[in-house]
Design a protein around this motif. Structure first.
Motif, PDB file in Angstrom:
ATOM      1  N   GLY A   9      16.054 -51.738  23.425  1.00  9.81           N
ATOM      2  CA  GLY A   9      16.462 -52.853  22.576  1.00  9.81           C
ATOM      3  C   GLY A   9      16.601 -54.101  23.407  1.00  9.81           C
ATOM      4  O   GLY A   9      15.878 -54.308  24.373  1.00  9.81           O
ATOM      5  N   VAL A  10      17.543 -54.948  23.047  1.00  5.80           N
ATOM      6  CA  VAL A  10      17.802 -56.193  23.764  1.00  5.80           C
ATOM      7  C   VAL A  10      19.249 -56.217  24.200  1.00  5.80           C
ATOM      8  O   VAL A  10      20.161 -55.893  23.418  1.00  5.80           O
ATOM      9  N   ALA A  11      19.477 -56.570  25.457  1.00  3.30           N
ATOM     10  CA  ALA A  11      20.828 -56.734  25.985  1.00  3.30           C
ATOM     11  C   ALA A  11      20.820 -57.909  26.938  1.00  3.30           C
ATOM     12  O   ALA A  11      19.888 -58.079  27.729  1.00  3.30           O
ATOM     13  N   LEU A  12      21.835 -58.760  26.842  1.00  2.00           N
ATOM     14  CA  LEU A  12      21.959 -59.901  27.744  1.00  2.00           C
ATOM     15  C   LEU A  12      20.731 -60.806  27.696  1.00  2.00           C
ATOM     16  O   LEU A  12      20.338 -61.405  28.684  1.00  2.00           O
ATOM     17  N   GLY A  13      20.106 -60.887  26.547  1.00  2.00           N
ATOM     18  CA  GLY A  13      18.967 -61.776  26.392  1.00  2.00           C
ATOM     19  C   GLY A  13      17.669 -61.264  26.973  1.00  2.00           C
ATOM     20  O   GLY A  13      16.709 -62.015  27.105  1.00  2.00           O
ATOM     21  N   ALA A  14      17.591 -59.997  27.331  1.00  2.00           N
ATOM     22  CA  ALA A  14      16.375 -59.443  27.922  1.00  2.00           C
ATOM     23  C   ALA A  14      16.088 -58.079  27.310  1.00  2.00           C
ATOM     24  O   ALA A  14      16.989 -57.421  26.773  1.00  2.00           O
ATOM     25  N   ASP A  15      14.841 -57.651  27.394  1.00  2.40           N
ATOM     26  CA  ASP A  15      14.502 -56.300  26.984  1.00  2.40           C
ATOM     27  C   ASP A  15      15.304 -55.318  27.827  1.00  2.40           C
ATOM     28  O   ASP A  15      15.463 -55.494  29.034  1.00  2.40           O
ATOM     29  N   ALA A  16      15.805 -54.272  27.191  1.00  4.08           N
ATOM     30  CA  ALA A  16      16.679 -53.327  27.887  1.00  4.08           C
ATOM     31  C   ALA A  16      16.319 -51.904  27.497  1.00  4.08           C
ATOM     32  O   ALA A  16      15.724 -51.657  26.432  1.00  4.08           O
ATOM     33  N   ARG A  17      16.680 -50.958  28.355  1.00  3.39           N
ATOM     34  CA  ARG A  17      16.321 -49.566  28.136  1.00  3.39           C
ATOM     35  C   ARG A  17      17.299 -48.644  28.867  1.00  3.39           C
ATOM     36  O   ARG A  17      17.772 -48.947  29.961  1.00  3.39           O
ATOM     37  N   LEU A  18      17.579 -47.532  28.221  1.00  4.40           N
ATOM     38  CA  LEU A  18      18.374 -46.463  28.829  1.00  4.40           C
ATOM     39  C   LEU A  18      17.604 -45.159  28.702  1.00  4.40           C
ATOM     40  O   LEU A  18      17.061 -44.858  27.631  1.00  4.40           O
ATOM     41  N   VAL A  19      17.538 -44.398  29.775  1.00  3.53           N
ATOM     42  CA  VAL A  19      16.944 -43.068  29.757  1.00  3.53           C
ATOM     43  C   VAL A  19      17.970 -42.124  30.384  1.00  3.53           C
ATOM     44  O   VAL A  19      18.300 -42.262  31.565  1.00  3.53           O
ATOM     45  N   ILE A  20      18.499 -41.208  29.597  1.00  8.88           N
ATOM     46  CA  ILE A  20      19.555 -40.310  30.066  1.00  8.88           C
ATOM     47  C   ILE A  20      19.063 -38.870  30.012  1.00  8.88           C
ATOM     48  O   ILE A  20      18.545 -38.417  28.981  1.00  8.88           O
ATOM     49  N   ASN A  21      19.240 -38.163  31.091  1.00 12.36           N
ATOM     50  CA  ASN A  21      18.917 -36.741  31.137  1.00 12.36           C
ATOM     51  C   ASN A  21      20.178 -35.947  30.816  1.00 12.36           C
ATOM     52  O   ASN A  21      21.147 -35.959  31.582  1.00 12.36           O
ATOM     53  N   HIS A  22      20.191 -35.281  29.658  1.00 12.12           N
ATOM     54  CA  HIS A  22      21.379 -34.546  29.233  1.00 12.12           C
ATOM     55  C   HIS A  22      20.939 -33.389  28.335  1.00 12.12           C
ATOM     56  O   HIS A  22      20.101 -33.568  27.453  1.00 12.12           O
ATOM     57  N   PRO A  23      21.487 -32.206  28.539  1.00  9.07           N
ATOM     58  CA  PRO A  23      21.043 -31.066  27.738  1.00  9.07           C
ATOM     59  C   PRO A  23      21.509 -31.100  26.293  1.00  9.07           C
ATOM     60  O   PRO A  23      20.957 -30.399  25.446  1.00  9.07           O
ATOM     61  N   ASP A  69      23.537 -39.138  23.046  1.00 12.63           N
ATOM     62  CA  ASP A  69      23.587 -40.282  22.139  1.00 12.63           C
ATOM     63  C   ASP A  69      24.955 -40.966  22.193  1.00 12.63           C
ATOM     64  O   ASP A  69      25.058 -42.191  22.112  1.00 12.63           O
ATOM     65  N   ALA A  70      26.012 -40.181  22.335  1.00 10.27           N
ATOM     66  CA  ALA A  70      27.348 -40.760  22.461  1.00 10.27           C
ATOM     67  C   ALA A  70      27.475 -41.568  23.752  1.00 10.27           C
ATOM     68  O   ALA A  70      28.116 -42.629  23.781  1.00 10.27           O
ATOM     69  N   LEU A  71      26.848 -41.078  24.820  1.00  6.21           N
ATOM     70  CA  LEU A  71      26.857 -41.814  26.080  1.00  6.21           C
ATOM     71  C   LEU A  71      26.090 -43.125  25.957  1.00  6.21           C
ATOM     72  O   LEU A  71      26.496 -44.152  26.517  1.00  6.21           O
ATOM     73  N   ILE A  72      25.001 -43.098  25.226  1.00  5.56           N
ATOM     74  CA  ILE A  72      24.247 -44.322  24.999  1.00  5.56           C
ATOM     75  C   ILE A  72      25.095 -45.332  24.234  1.00  5.56           C
ATOM     76  O   ILE A  72      25.141 -46.523  24.593  1.00  5.56           O
ATOM     77  N   GLN A  73      25.784 -44.879  23.213  1.00  2.00           N
ATOM     78  CA  GLN A  73      26.634 -45.791  22.446  1.00  2.00           C
ATOM     79  C   GLN A  73      27.769 -46.343  23.290  1.00  2.00           C
ATOM     80  O   GLN A  73      28.130 -47.525  23.190  1.00  2.00           O
ATOM     81  N   ALA A  74      28.352 -45.511  24.148  1.00  2.00           N
ATOM     82  CA  ALA A  74      29.405 -45.987  25.048  1.00  2.00           C
ATOM     83  C   ALA A  74      28.857 -47.030  26.016  1.00  2.00           C
ATOM     84  O   ALA A  74      29.527 -48.028  26.328  1.00  2.00           O
ATOM     85  N   SER A  75      27.633 -46.808  26.480  1.00  2.00           N
ATOM     86  CA  SER A  75      27.006 -47.767  27.384  1.00  2.00           C
ATOM     87  C   SER A  75      26.781 -49.104  26.693  1.00  2.00           C
ATOM     88  O   SER A  75      27.039 -50.177  27.263  1.00  2.00           O
ATOM     89  N   LEU A  76      26.308 -49.059  25.464  1.00  2.00           N
ATOM     90  CA  LEU A  76      26.053 -50.302  24.737  1.00  2.00           C
ATOM     91  C   LEU A  76      27.351 -51.032  24.421  1.00  2.00           C
ATOM     92  O   LEU A  76      27.398 -52.272  24.419  1.00  2.00           O
ATOM     93  N   ALA A  77      28.415 -50.289  24.160  1.00  2.00           N
ATOM     94  CA  ALA A  77      29.717 -50.918  23.943  1.00  2.00           C
ATOM     95  C   ALA A  77      30.191 -51.625  25.212  1.00  2.00           C
ATOM     96  O   ALA A  77      30.774 -52.716  25.153  1.00  2.00           O
ATOM     97  N   GLU A  78      29.928 -51.007  26.366  1.00  2.00           N
ATOM     98  CA  GLU A  78      30.292 -51.645  27.627  1.00  2.00           C
ATOM     99  C   GLU A  78      29.474 -52.916  27.853  1.00  2.00           C
ATOM    100  O   GLU A  78      30.013 -53.931  28.317  1.00  2.00           O
TER     101      GLU A  78
END
Length: 339
Positions: free
Chosen positions: A45-59, A65-74
């Motif tokens: 998506g977009v964060a801080l005015g730039a294209d942004a991406r998260l790739v998380i390795n989790h079983p 998905d909860a970690l991604i949401q926590a990251s975006l909240a931060e």
């Protein structure tokens, strides 16, 4: 912290066969057969005015998905502190009033790092160049603007308000020494936010992740057991990768004057030399790998504008740097010059 117009100079690639890690239209890559891992969860998506991406390795997909949401909240929390364009942000209030009492701890921490790097780069990186941005943006925003740029007298006046040593940073107070000064953290905040997201994820047990909040930082390896990989693109182009670099517990940042031009030629742009008020050459970019995205972000900016790159780089032996040209030539920058 600005609207999402920054052109990306880095691409995220798979560790094998040079294939995209995922479908990457945001990064200017044409879709290709992706290397998919069942434990990888992706967000873009977009964060801080730039294209942004998260790739998380989790079983566990739900936990990922909860970690991604926590990251975006931060990210959202930090953007409320560092944004230049939100009138209620801590940075905007500092720029408006010239002083900020009881500043957020994150602003104090980032400013302390910014001023330290400014000192170590002999002022090539300087967060107080915002008056130059305002001058150039205002000049070229007017109808019939002189294509030669702002008058020399106006540049000299803006330079009187530039100087990292003219800022006092204390835990309970941040203040400018002169009226007319203003800060921009656009050359370091994206790296800092990337590092903060990494810290959040590592604290929650994530050992393999790729975080890109405008700057890239890899944690551990790709789940295939290889390093993560990023590619440096040709300056000003959308999809030509000039150099592919493995990343493992490293960050990578690229600065290029072509990213935010004030006028069509790109001669006048957002990368200022603090000593002269002039702009960097849009035909080139500088990429830096470093242990943290904060340092990579700031140092790539500094090396883009200083004529003393070798001397500056010698002070950061933990970092590596490359200069890419629009002609497709990539040179390695070293403490003794170009390799």
């Amino acid at each position: 912290m600005n609207t999402p117009t920054r052109r990306r100079a880095l691409t995220l690639l798979a560790a094998a066969a040079g294939l995209p890690l995922l479908d990457l239209p945001l990064m200017g890559l044409r879709p290709a057969a992706a290397v998919e891992m069942p434990t990888l969860r992706h967000w873009s998506g977009v964060a801080l005015g730039a294209d942004a991406r998260l790739v998380i390795n989790h079983p566990n997909p739900a936990e990922a998905d909860a970690l991604i949401q926590a990251s975006l909240a931060e990210v959202a929390r930090l953007e409320a502190i560092f944004s230049l364009y939100r009138p209620d942000s801590a940075l905007s209030r500092l720029n408006r009033d010239g002083v900020l009492v009881d500043p957020p701890a994150e602003l104090v921490a980032l400013l302390a790092q910014a001023l330290s790097i400014a000192h170590r780069t002999d002022g090539a990186f300087d967060p107080t160049v915002q008056p130059l941005w305002a001058l150039y943006a205002g000049h070229f925003g007017r109808p019939g603007a002189d294509p030669a740029g702002p008058p020399d007298a106006a540049v000299r006046q803006a330079l009187a308000w530039v100087g990292y040593h003219k800022v006092t940073v204390e835990p309970d107070r941040v203040a400018f020494h002169h009226p007319g000064m203003a800060l921009t953290l656009n050359g370091i905040a994206q790296g800092y936010v990337t590092d903060q997201v990494v810290a959040l994820l590592k604290a929650r047990g994530v050992a393999h992740t790729l975080v890109d909040m405008g700057e890239i930082r890899a944690v551990g390896t790709h789940p295939a057991g290889r390093p993560w990989t990023a590619g440096i693109k040709a300056p000003g182009e959308g999809d030509r990768t000039l150099l592919t670099l493995p990343l493992q517990d490293q960050a990578l940042s690229t600065s290029g004057a072509y990213g935010t031009p004030f006028e069509p030629t790109g001669r006048f742009n957002h990368l200022f030399t603090p000593a002269t008020g002039r702009c960097s050459d849009p035909r080139f970019s500088v990429s830096v790998s470093a242990p943290t995205a904060t340092l990579a972000d700031a140092l790539s900016t500094a090396l883009s504008v200083t004529p003393a790159g070798a001397r500056v780089l010698a002070r950061f032996p933990e970092c590596r740097a490359w200069r890419a040209g629009a002609d497709g030539l990539v040179t390695t920058l070293t403490a003794t010059g170009r390799a």
